[in-house]
Design an enzyme around this catalytic site. Structure first.
Site, PDB file in Angstrom:
ATOM      1  CG  ASP A  27      -2.067   0.966   1.099  1.00 14.24           C
ATOM      2  OD1 ASP A  27      -2.374   1.403  -0.026  1.00 14.24           O
ATOM      3  OD2 ASP A  27      -2.665   1.306   2.142  1.00 14.24           O
ATOM      4  CD  GLU A  74     -13.635  -4.942  -1.353  1.00 14.14           C
ATOM      5  OE1 GLU A  74     -12.452  -5.358  -1.298  1.00 14.14           O
ATOM      6  OE2 GLU A  74     -14.617  -5.717  -1.340  1.00 14.14           O
ATOM      7  CG  ASN A  75      -8.018  -1.924  -5.075  1.00 14.01           C
ATOM      8  OD1 ASN A  75      -7.120  -2.745  -4.919  1.00 14.01           O
ATOM      9  ND2 ASN A  75      -8.232  -0.953  -4.194  1.00 14.01           N
TER      10      ASN A  75
HETATM   11  C1  IPE Z   1      -5.567  -2.664  -0.074  1.00 12.52           C
HETATM   12  O1  IPE Z   1      -5.209  -1.338  -0.181  1.00 12.52           O
HETATM   13  C2  IPE Z   1      -5.556  -3.348  -1.417  1.00 12.52           C
HETATM   14  C3  IPE Z   1      -4.254  -3.498  -2.053  1.00 12.52           C
HETATM   15  C4  IPE Z   1      -3.090  -3.125  -1.582  1.00 12.52           C
HETATM   16  C5  IPE Z   1      -4.295  -4.146  -3.332  1.00 12.52           C
HETATM   17  P1  IPE Z   1      -6.289  -0.159  -0.390  1.00 12.52           P
HETATM   18  O2  IPE Z   1      -5.502   1.074  -0.561  1.00 12.52           O
HETATM   19  O3  IPE Z   1      -7.213  -0.546  -1.486  1.00 12.52           O
HETATM   20  O4  IPE Z   1      -7.086  -0.182   0.982  1.00 12.52           O
HETATM   21  P2  IPE Z   1      -7.859   0.987   1.726  1.00 12.52           P
HETATM   22  O5  IPE Z   1      -8.774   1.610   0.717  1.00 12.52           O
HETATM   23  O6  IPE Z   1      -6.817   1.954   2.211  1.00 12.52           O
HETATM   24  O7  IPE Z   1      -8.556   0.329   2.854  1.00 12.52           O
HETATM   25  C1  IPE Z   2      -1.698   0.249  -3.283  1.00  9.45           C
HETATM   26  O1  IPE Z   2      -1.462   1.620  -3.360  1.00  9.45           O
HETATM   27  C2  IPE Z   2      -1.983  -0.379  -4.628  1.00  9.45           C
HETATM   28  C3  IPE Z   2      -3.390  -0.745  -4.837  1.00  9.45           C
HETATM   29  C4  IPE Z   2      -4.339  -0.627  -3.981  1.00  9.45           C
HETATM   30  C5  IPE Z   2      -3.712  -1.266  -6.134  1.00  9.45           C
HETATM   31  P1  IPE Z   2      -2.656   2.675  -3.364  1.00  9.45           P
HETATM   32  O2  IPE Z   2      -3.053   2.934  -4.772  1.00  9.45           O
HETATM   33  O3  IPE Z   2      -3.745   2.237  -2.487  1.00  9.45           O
HETATM   34  O4  IPE Z   2      -1.927   3.941  -2.789  1.00  9.45           O
HETATM   35  P2  IPE Z   2      -2.501   4.945  -1.686  1.00  9.45           P
HETATM   36  O5  IPE Z   2      -2.897   4.116  -0.507  1.00  9.45           O
HETATM   37  O6  IPE Z   2      -3.648   5.660  -2.308  1.00  9.45           O
HETATM   38  O7  IPE Z   2      -1.347   5.834  -1.393  1.00  9.45           O
HETATM   39 MG    MG Z   3      -4.086   2.445  -0.496  1.00 12.78          MG
END
Ligand code: IPE
Ligand code: IPE
Ligand code: MG
Length: 246
Positions: A27, A74-75
């Protein structure tokens, strides 16, 4: 470029007590990029080196399974351009990196929903990389892609029903055996980067007794040294599984 050669493991690590299965919530990519005034997607791209370097670090330690959270169920809520980038990026990463991982004896597997939303081209690269590395034994890199912990439990329950398992036969073993990869064993250590203290639907069933390590490091800055630090922290913990002494 990450160096695939094994790194000497710091002497502070007890090599006989290395976690068998390490899982990582990768993350902080978006924040890493935004802090430099760059688009969020640049952060995802930069995470590729982190993933490879961490994989080589895990190989040096003798970790048997490394599960990484690459895309959650959820992404899909993110802007369509970012989702498209992530699909292409992950698919391309498999094409670019499968052969070098194969050379290191890494078996690539996936946890997640295959029959829901994932573009055909991505599925094709997922299948090609698992097929290429199918017989490798050194370490399993399990990529949680289109993965949700709740979705995994829902899918297991759906299979229980499809298998016509009577209520009297529903126990933990019956559910576990229907998860995506029951053979991989539960993670001993779960790491989350970027200073967020939550699980975000990762491995809900499997992490019931995992040791959790949180770090402020953003994923694009994460390297094998950070993995070693997390393992050192893991080795300070006392696992009890609800009992008393070991
Ligand atoms: C969790 O991170 C999913 C991945 C790293 C793929 P997110 O960034 O999606 O989680 P939230 O939204 O902070 O809970
Ligand atoms: C994790 O990084 C990768 C995925 C969730 C795909 P993020 O894209 O969630 O990065 P932040 O948390 O917004 O910095
Ligand atoms: Mg994130």
């Amino acid at each position: 470029m990450p160096d695939p050669r094994p790194t000497p493991v710091p002497t502070s690590i007890d090599v006989s007590g290395v976690p068998r299965h390490v899982a990582i919530v990768m993350d902080g990519n978006g924040r890493w990029a935004q802090r430099q005034g760059l688009p969020r997607t640049v952060g995802h791209g930069a995470g590729e080196e982190s993933l490879l370097d961490t994989t080589y670090g895990a190989l040096s330690l003798g970790v048997k399974v490394l599960t990484v959270y690459a895309f959650s169920t959820e992404n899909w809520r993110r802007p369509v351009d970012e989702v498209r980038y992530l699909m292409n990026f992950n698919s391309g990463l498999l094409q670019r990196r499968s052969h070098e991982l194969h050379d290191q004896g890494v078996r690539i597997t996936f946890s997640g929903r295959r029959d829901w939303r994932v573009p055909k081209k991505v599925l094709h690269n997922m299948e090609a990389s698992s097929e290429l590395t199918r017989k490798n034994k050194v370490m399993t890199l399990n990529i949680a892609f289109n993965y949700g912990g709740r979705a995994e439990i829902v899918d297991a329950v759906a299979r229980l029903v499809a298998d016509k398992v009577p209520a009297s036969k529903v126990d933990e073993k019956a559910i576990r055996s229907r998860l995506y990869h029951p053979e991989l064993s539960d993670p001993d250590l779960v790491i989350r980067t970027s200073g967020e203290f939550r699980i975000s639907n990762f491995l809900l069933w499997e992490m019931a007794y995992s040791e959790l390590v949180f770090t402020e490091v953003l994923w694009p800055d994460f390297r094998r040294e950070h993995l070693f630090e997390a393992v050192e922290e893991f080795q300070q913990r006392e696992r009890r599984y609800g009992g008393l002494d070991k």
